[in-house]
Write a protein that holds these residues in place. Structure first.
Motif, short mmCIF file in Angstrom:
data_model
loop_
_atom_site.label_atom_id
_atom_site.label_comp_id
_atom_site.label_asym_id
_atom_site.label_seq_id
_atom_site.Cartn_x
_atom_site.Cartn_y
_atom_site.Cartn_z
N VAL A 29 4.31 114.22 7.64
CA VAL A 29 5.00 113.15 8.35
C VAL A 29 4.13 111.90 8.26
O VAL A 29 2.96 111.91 8.66
CB VAL A 29 5.25 113.52 9.83
N LEU A 30 4.68 110.85 7.68
CA LEU A 30 3.96 109.57 7.59
C LEU A 30 4.26 108.78 8.84
O LEU A 30 5.42 108.65 9.25
CB LEU A 30 4.44 108.79 6.36
N CYS A 31 3.21 108.20 9.45
CA CYS A 31 3.43 107.47 10.70
C CYS A 31 2.49 106.27 10.77
O CYS A 31 1.52 106.18 10.02
CB CYS A 31 3.19 108.39 11.89
N GLU A 32 2.79 105.35 11.71
CA GLU A 32 1.95 104.15 11.85
C GLU A 32 0.66 104.46 12.60
O GLU A 32 -0.40 103.98 12.26
CB GLU A 32 2.72 103.07 12.63
N THR A 34 -1.31 107.73 14.46
CA THR A 34 -1.27 109.19 14.66
C THR A 34 -1.30 109.55 16.16
O THR A 34 -0.72 110.55 16.56
CB THR A 34 -2.45 109.88 13.95
N ARG A 35 -1.94 108.70 16.99
CA ARG A 35 -2.00 109.04 18.43
C ARG A 35 -0.59 109.00 19.03
O ARG A 35 -0.20 109.87 19.80
CB ARG A 35 -2.90 108.06 19.19
N SER A 51 0.09 111.79 8.42
CA SER A 51 -0.73 110.93 7.55
C SER A 51 -0.34 109.48 7.85
O SER A 51 0.82 109.20 8.18
CB SER A 51 -0.42 111.29 6.10
N VAL A 52 -1.32 108.57 7.73
CA VAL A 52 -1.05 107.19 8.16
C VAL A 52 -0.46 106.34 7.04
O VAL A 52 -0.97 106.31 5.92
CB VAL A 52 -2.35 106.54 8.69
N THR A 79 8.11 105.73 12.49
CA THR A 79 7.28 104.61 12.96
C THR A 79 6.96 104.87 14.43
O THR A 79 7.34 105.92 14.97
CB THR A 79 8.02 103.27 12.80
N ASP A 80 6.29 103.93 15.07
CA ASP A 80 5.93 104.15 16.48
C ASP A 80 7.18 104.39 17.32
O ASP A 80 7.16 105.14 18.29
CB ASP A 80 5.16 102.95 17.04
N ALA A 81 8.27 103.72 16.97
CA ALA A 81 9.52 103.87 17.72
C ALA A 81 10.67 103.32 16.90
O ALA A 81 10.50 102.35 16.15
CB ALA A 81 9.44 103.12 19.05
#
Ligand code: SAM
Length: 225
Positions: A29-32, A34-35, A51-52, A79-81
């Motif tokens: 999962v790619l995300c902005e 990770t937290r 992964s960022v 993304t974050d949201a």
């Protein structure tokens, strides 16, 4: 395949069943951040590695991500949201994936722009989305000038720290237009504020602006009570 997976904009109940399954079945999962995304994945019981992918590393990581996609891996971008691609860096990877012949699959769900617009009371059959307006007043006023003859509803994102400056510019450039501010959508303190720029400025003088915001206006339409 590259999946673009929408995530909630506040209320975790807005996570769709399909989104959960796609995130669970993905190789990564790619995300902005990770937290932020680890909390969401934990909440839905998904342990797919993160992964960022964000605005600052998109050019560096995209060639390798496209290689992985071409090798048959299933990558899910969140993304974050909200919906990837709306006011975030998703476009860059989507374009490169398409250029490499990779199938891109949308997994729709929440987005602040559609949630705000549909409950605004302003016409939403035709609208223009302006992302964030320029931070500097002179450039912002030039953009606001272009809204004067715009017949469609205009929608943009704004931060609570800048909203009063933006409303002051709107008052000076657009006059007594009806503005709708959708705040904290899907969260406990969700609210829709409707009024002219001076009325909304008076409101924020009494109540400090807080939370996430979507701003909308339509120069030919009034929806106040
Ligand atoms: N991709 C997201 C989407 O689909 O809505 C938008 C990402 S953009 C970087 C973040 C901005 O969206 C915030 O600064 C705010 O203006 C708006 N936003 C996000 N969540 C919101 C919410 N719950 N209520 C109001 N506005 C929101």
């Amino acid at each position: 395949m590259l999946y673009l997976v929408a995530t909630p904009i506040g209320n975790l109940g807005d996570m769709t069943g399909r989104a959960q399954k796609v995130l669970s079945d993905a190789d990564v999962v790619l995300c902005e951040d990770t937290r932020v995304s680890r909390k969401l994945l934990q909440h839905i019981g998904v342990d797919t590695p993160l992964s960022v992918y964000h605005d600052f590393n998109k050019e560096k990581v995209t060639p390798r991500l496209v290689e992985r996609l071409a090798a048959g891996e299933r990558l899910a971008l969140i993304t974050d949201a909200g919906t990837p691609g709306i006011a975030d860096p998703a476009f860059y990877l989507v374009r490169e994936a398409i250029r490499a012949g990779i199938q891109v699959v949308p997994v729709p769900g929440a987005s602040a722009v559609t949630a705000a617009l549909t409950a605004s009371g302003l016409p939403c059959d035709r609208f223009v989305f302006e992302n964030f307006l320029p931070p500097k007043s002179a450039r912002r006023r030039r953009v606001l000038e272009t809204f004067k003859h715009e017949k469609r509803t205009v929608v943009f994102y704004e931060s609570p720290h800048r909203i009063e400056k933006v409303l002051a510019d709107m008052r000076d450039v657009l006059g007594d237009v009806t503005v709708v501010i959708a705040r904290e959508l899907t969260k406990i303190h969700e609210e829709f504020l409707r009024g002219t720029p001076p009325e909304l400025l008076a409101h924020f003088e009494k109540k400090m602006p807080r939370g996430e915001m979507v701003v909308m206006l339509n120069t030919g339409y009034h929806c106040t009570a």
